[in-house]
Design a protein around this motif. Structure first.
Motif, PDB file in Angstrom:
ATOM      1  N   ALA A  56       0.849  -1.196   0.000  1.00 25.07           N
ATOM      2  CA  ALA A  56       0.000   0.000   0.000  1.00 25.07           C
ATOM      3  C   ALA A  56       0.876   1.234   0.000  1.00 25.07           C
ATOM      4  CB  ALA A  56      -0.929   0.003   1.219  1.00 25.07           C
ATOM      5  N   GLU A  57       0.264   2.349  -0.351  1.00 19.89           N
ATOM      6  CA  GLU A  57       0.918   3.645  -0.231  1.00 19.89           C
ATOM      7  C   GLU A  57      -0.111   4.654   0.252  1.00 19.89           C
ATOM      8  OE1 GLU A  57       2.342   4.702  -4.085  1.00 19.89           O
ATOM      9  OE2 GLU A  57       0.370   5.335  -4.832  1.00 19.89           O
ATOM     10  N   TYR A  58       0.370   5.731   0.848  1.00 23.94           N
ATOM     11  CA  TYR A  58      -0.540   6.768   1.321  1.00 23.94           C
ATOM     12  C   TYR A  58      -1.303   7.378   0.145  1.00 23.94           C
ATOM     13  CZ  TYR A  58       1.927   6.707   5.815  1.00 23.94           C
ATOM     14  OH  TYR A  58       2.466   6.335   7.024  1.00 23.94           O
ATOM     15  N   SER A  59      -2.547   7.765   0.390  1.00 27.23           N
ATOM     16  CA  SER A  59      -3.362   8.428  -0.638  1.00 27.23           C
ATOM     17  C   SER A  59      -4.199   9.498   0.046  1.00 27.23           C
ATOM     18  CB  SER A  59      -4.262   7.413  -1.361  1.00 27.23           C
ATOM     19  OG  SER A  59      -5.006   8.043  -2.377  1.00 27.23           O
ATOM     20  N   VAL A  84      -7.228   7.833  11.581  1.00 26.78           N
ATOM     21  CA  VAL A  84      -7.869   7.410  10.337  1.00 26.78           C
ATOM     22  C   VAL A  84      -6.845   7.630   9.225  1.00 26.78           C
ATOM     23  CG1 VAL A  84      -9.866   7.658   8.822  1.00 26.78           C
ATOM     24  CG2 VAL A  84     -10.099   8.157  11.270  1.00 26.78           C
ATOM     25  N   ALA A  85      -6.495   6.534   8.528  1.00 18.89           N
ATOM     26  CA  ALA A  85      -5.436   6.600   7.522  1.00 18.89           C
ATOM     27  C   ALA A  85      -5.972   6.172   6.160  1.00 18.89           C
ATOM     28  CB  ALA A  85      -4.258   5.717   7.924  1.00 18.89           C
ATOM     29  N   PHE A  86      -5.461   6.823   5.107  1.00 16.98           N
ATOM     30  CA  PHE A  86      -5.973   6.642   3.753  1.00 16.98           C
ATOM     31  C   PHE A  86      -4.876   6.053   2.872  1.00 16.98           C
ATOM     32  CE2 PHE A  86      -8.342   9.846   5.921  1.00 16.98           C
ATOM     33  CZ  PHE A  86      -9.652   9.638   5.530  1.00 16.98           C
ATOM     34  N   PHE A  87      -5.230   4.958   2.170  1.00 13.48           N
ATOM     35  CA  PHE A  87      -4.231   4.213   1.409  1.00 13.48           C
ATOM     36  C   PHE A  87      -4.745   3.870   0.012  1.00 13.48           C
ATOM     37  CE2 PHE A  87      -3.673   3.026   5.887  1.00 13.48           C
ATOM     38  CZ  PHE A  87      -2.327   3.290   6.082  1.00 13.48           C
ATOM     39  N   ARG A  88      -3.793   3.722  -0.880  1.00 10.43           N
ATOM     40  CA  ARG A  88      -4.028   3.059  -2.161  1.00 10.43           C
ATOM     41  C   ARG A  88      -3.390   1.684  -2.053  1.00 10.43           C
ATOM     42  NH1 ARG A  88      -5.124   5.380  -6.793  1.00 10.43           N
ATOM     43  NH2 ARG A  88      -4.315   7.380  -6.018  1.00 10.43           N
ATOM     44  N   MET A  89      -4.194   0.649  -2.329  1.00 11.57           N
ATOM     45  CA  MET A  89      -3.737  -0.723  -2.158  1.00 11.57           C
ATOM     46  C   MET A  89      -3.302  -1.311  -3.496  1.00 11.57           C
ATOM     47  SD  MET A  89      -4.330  -0.771   1.082  1.00 11.57           S
ATOM     48  CE  MET A  89      -3.988  -2.478   1.513  1.00 11.57           C
ATOM     49  N   TYR A  90      -2.295  -2.160  -3.448  1.00  8.73           N
ATOM     50  CA  TYR A  90      -1.820  -2.860  -4.633  1.00  8.73           C
ATOM     51  C   TYR A  90      -1.862  -4.365  -4.362  1.00  8.73           C
ATOM     52  CZ  TYR A  90      -0.191   1.702  -6.161  1.00  8.73           C
ATOM     53  OH  TYR A  90      -0.136   3.019  -6.525  1.00  8.73           O
ATOM     54  N   GLU A  94      -9.906  -4.676  -4.068  1.00 10.23           N
ATOM     55  CA  GLU A  94     -10.332  -3.277  -4.116  1.00 10.23           C
ATOM     56  C   GLU A  94      -9.127  -2.370  -3.931  1.00 10.23           C
ATOM     57  OE1 GLU A  94     -13.516  -3.865  -1.152  1.00 10.23           O
ATOM     58  OE2 GLU A  94     -14.845  -3.110  -2.713  1.00 10.23           O
ATOM     59  N   SER A  95      -9.140  -1.263  -4.634  1.00  8.40           N
ATOM     60  CA  SER A  95      -7.919  -0.474  -4.791  1.00  8.40           C
ATOM     61  C   SER A  95      -7.679   0.557  -3.706  1.00  8.40           C
ATOM     62  CB  SER A  95      -7.946   0.228  -6.155  1.00  8.40           C
ATOM     63  OG  SER A  95      -9.084   1.075  -6.240  1.00  8.40           O
ATOM     64  N   MET A  96      -8.712   0.965  -2.964  1.00  6.47           N
ATOM     65  CA  MET A  96      -8.557   2.013  -1.967  1.00  6.47           C
ATOM     66  C   MET A  96      -8.992   1.487  -0.602  1.00  6.47           C
ATOM     67  SD  MET A  96      -7.510   4.204  -4.168  1.00  6.47           S
ATOM     68  CE  MET A  96      -7.254   5.567  -3.027  1.00  6.47           C
ATOM     69  N   ALA A  97      -8.356   2.002   0.460  1.00  7.08           N
ATOM     70  CA  ALA A  97      -8.702   1.557   1.805  1.00  7.08           C
ATOM     71  C   ALA A  97      -8.568   2.695   2.805  1.00  7.08           C
ATOM     72  CB  ALA A  97      -7.818   0.384   2.229  1.00  7.08           C
ATOM     73  N   VAL A  98      -9.497   2.723   3.766  1.00  8.59           N
ATOM     74  CA  VAL A  98      -9.444   3.642   4.897  1.00  8.59           C
ATOM     75  C   VAL A  98      -9.351   2.786   6.150  1.00  8.59           C
ATOM     76  CG1 VAL A  98     -10.587   5.490   6.158  1.00  8.59           C
ATOM     77  CG2 VAL A  98     -10.856   5.326   3.674  1.00  8.59           C
ATOM     78  N   CYS A  99      -8.281   2.948   6.904  1.00  9.38           N
ATOM     79  CA  CYS A  99      -8.064   2.143   8.103  1.00  9.38           C
ATOM     80  C   CYS A  99      -8.255   3.009   9.348  1.00  9.38           C
ATOM     81  CB  CYS A  99      -6.666   1.533   8.102  1.00  9.38           C
ATOM     82  SG  CYS A  99      -6.371   0.405   6.718  1.00  9.38           S
ATOM     83  N   VAL A 100      -8.985   2.469  10.321  1.00  6.76           N
ATOM     84  CA  VAL A 100      -9.229   3.161  11.582  1.00  6.76           C
ATOM     85  C   VAL A 100      -8.440   2.450  12.669  1.00  6.76           C
ATOM     86  CG1 VAL A 100     -10.951   3.904  13.261  1.00  6.76           C
ATOM     87  CG2 VAL A 100     -11.531   3.837  10.821  1.00  6.76           C
ATOM     88  N   PHE A 101      -7.619   3.216  13.398  1.00  2.00           N
ATOM     89  CA  PHE A 101      -6.802   2.675  14.470  1.00  2.00           C
ATOM     90  C   PHE A 101      -7.294   3.260  15.786  1.00  2.00           C
ATOM     91  CE2 PHE A 101      -4.288   2.917  10.625  1.00  2.00           C
ATOM     92  CZ  PHE A 101      -3.708   1.659  10.535  1.00  2.00           C
ATOM     93  N   PHE A 122      -9.120   9.497  -3.203  1.00  2.71           N
ATOM     94  CA  PHE A 122     -10.063  10.104  -2.277  1.00  2.71           C
ATOM     95  C   PHE A 122     -10.194  11.589  -2.620  1.00  2.71           C
ATOM     96  CE2 PHE A 122      -8.100   6.606   0.135  1.00  2.71           C
ATOM     97  CZ  PHE A 122      -9.240   5.852   0.392  1.00  2.71           C
ATOM     98  N   ASP A 123     -11.409  12.043  -2.853  1.00  2.03           N
ATOM     99  CA  ASP A 123     -11.620  13.455  -3.166  1.00  2.03           C
ATOM    100  C   ASP A 123     -11.687  14.291  -1.903  1.00  2.03           C
ATOM    101  OD1 ASP A 123     -12.490  15.844  -4.688  1.00  2.03           O
ATOM    102  OD2 ASP A 123     -14.397  15.461  -3.676  1.00  2.03           O
ATOM    103  N   LYS A 124     -12.453  13.824  -0.901  1.00  3.74           N
ATOM    104  CA  LYS A 124     -12.741  14.678   0.249  1.00  3.74           C
ATOM    105  C   LYS A 124     -13.225  13.805   1.394  1.00  3.74           C
ATOM    106  CE  LYS A 124     -15.863  18.587   1.315  1.00  3.74           C
ATOM    107  NZ  LYS A 124     -16.829  19.521   0.698  1.00  3.74           N
ATOM    108  N   VAL A 125     -12.907  14.200   2.624  1.00  2.00           N
ATOM    109  CA  VAL A 125     -13.387  13.457   3.788  1.00  2.00           C
ATOM    110  C   VAL A 125     -13.752  14.432   4.889  1.00  2.00           C
ATOM    111  CG1 VAL A 125     -11.069  13.198   4.746  1.00  2.00           C
ATOM    112  CG2 VAL A 125     -12.843  11.595   5.420  1.00  2.00           C
TER     113      VAL A 125
END
Length: 447
Positions: A56-59, A84-90, A94-101, A122-125
């Motif tokens: 993954a990488e940050y997005s 709350v972290a936003f990632f692009r998954m490889y 599914e290609s995008m992920a939002v992880c809650v810690f 991600f456009d907006k949160v």
């Protein structure tokens, strides 16, 4: 830069400052001992790294007020911030992920929820408690393609994500627009490839059902440029859109909750446009007097002193939930030099201006009084914008008085009227009180 690295850099800088100021450690080896990173951020860094190691990488979100790749928010109201972290998954799926810690005992972060979806980014949160249960929902704008954005609202009971709302949008915001003390979601959609569009307000009932109400935008609105919350006359809440109009102008649509429905307060049933708020002069609505009400400008041409230039005064108007209008202020806005001046509404039809920029590093706007036929009778005030090396000396010339200093610019004024009439009664304090710097007013209604 990663969170831990940022923290380390700050602590290192603080350590260096202490050493330079004479606060030396007692032992030589302590001088080279780097400060410890807090266990909290070290643990969060490790938890985020676990996701990155999955491929993954940050997005980061591209717009809005929350644009960090890792955001700290208290979602459950216990006073401890979740991450709350936003990632692009490889690597497939599914290609995008939002992880809650979630932090246990304020130190140890562990992943407790993951929201996945397709899209290009991600456009907006933003975050809001739209069901009133004390737990904030996560509102995510997914960029599905260059033309399509999809808003999804996720409820996280016991950190089990559930999408409670899904809608395409051009922009969205949150606020208590119905007056029940609970945030609602307002979304605006422009018609693809055509003018016009609609606004939709989403509310949630006590049993968790989402209810929506729609209202149309002006039919000639070409492209949405701004969306923001506003108060209305008598304390009601609403929001307004500003769109490109007539390929260069601006048209404002004002929305509010009335009789259990979303309504466009400004649109005309006859024309389908918000005719009173349409203007060919590209100036945006703003809260001029900081009362929470966003006033809409109505440009009015001044008497022309030069055949080549038309200057405008701006009549600023506030609106109520039943469409009632009240003029709040009249101004001359000099966007070129970054200032505006309040005008006496009783004389606004007789006041006109012209520019004089013949002196290097000095730009002048001269205010004059004209008669009913447009003939200039006399000049009564000059506002100077001084940016040259001798700006302080120019501001102190005989008859001038300083108004404001901003960066490398000095603003000064001079009273000219010597005979009875408008302007003769003005004092330096009157001009000082009426003069204002134009600051960026970009409160968009985002949380």
């Amino acid at each position: 830069m990663k969170i831990a690295e940022k923290c380390l850099a700050v602590l290192l800088a603080a350590s260096l400052l202490l050493s330079l100021s004479g606060c030396f450690p007692s032992r030589a080896d302590e001088l080279y001992h780097l400060p410890e990173i807090s266990d909290t951020y070290r643990n969060l860094h490790e938890a985020v790294d676990d996701v990155l190691r999955e491929g993954a990488e940050y997005s980061s979100p591209a717009s809005g007020s929350h644009r960090q790749a890792v955001q700290l928010e208290d979602l459950d109201g216990d006073g401890i911030q979740e991450a709350v972290a936003f990632f692009r998954m490889y690597g497939g799926g599914e290609s995008m992920a939002v992880c809650v810690f979630q932090a246990s005992e304020e130190t140890e972060y562990t992943e407790v929820a993951r929201i996945t979806g397709e899209g290009t980014g991600f456009d907006k949160v933003t975050y809001a408690d739209i069901d009133g249960d004390g737990f904030r929902e996560i509102l995510i704008g997914w960029q599905m393609s260059a033309e399509l954005k999809l808003l999804k609202v996720y409820s996280l009971p016991a950190y089990q994500p559930a999408a409670v709302l899904s809608a395409n949008y051009s922009d969205f915001l949150v606020g208590d627009f119905t007056g029940d003390g609970i945030d609602d979601v307002g979304a605006v959609r422009m018609n693809p490839g055509a003018s016009g569009g609609e606004a939709e307000l989403y509310t949630m009932t006590e049993d968790g059902e989402v209810v929506s109400s729609r209202a149309v935008l002006s039919t000639s609105a070409e492209a949405l440029t701004r969306l923001r919350r506003t108060e209305l006359l008598r304390g009601d809440k609403g929001f307004l859109t500003e769109s490109v109009y007539a390929s260069g102008g601006v048209i404002t649509d004002i929305f509010a909750w009335r009789n259990d429905a979303l309504v466009n307060l400004s649109v005309s049933e006859d024309t389908g446009n918000s005719d009173e708020t349409a203007r060919n002069y590209a100036v945006y609505a703003t809260d001029l007097n900081s009362d929470g009400i966003v006033e809409v400008p109505h440009p009015v041409p001044m008497t022309v002193q030069s055949e080549s230039t038309v200057y405008y005064r701006l009549d600023w108007t506030a609106y109520g939930v039943y469409g009632q209008a009240a003029q709040v202020m009249t101004t001359y806005h000099n966007y070129t030099d970054g200032w505006y001046l309040e005008l006496d509404p009783s004389w606004d039809e007789f006041v006109t201006v012209r520019r004089a920029d013949s002196v290097t590093g000095e730009r002048s706007v001269i205010f004059s009084v004209a008669d009913e036929k447009g003939n200039v009778l006399y000049d009564y005030l000059v506002i100077y914008t001084l940016s040259g090396d001798n700006r302080e000396e120019r501001a102190a010339l005989a008859g001038r008085f300083e108004l404001h200093t901003e960066g490398g610019t000095v603003y000064a004024a001079q009273l000219l009227a010597s005979s009875p009439g408008y302007g003769a009664q003005l004092t330096e304090q009157d001009v000082q009180d009426s003069f204002h710097i134009i600051y960026s007013d970009w409160e968009t209604g985002e949380n």
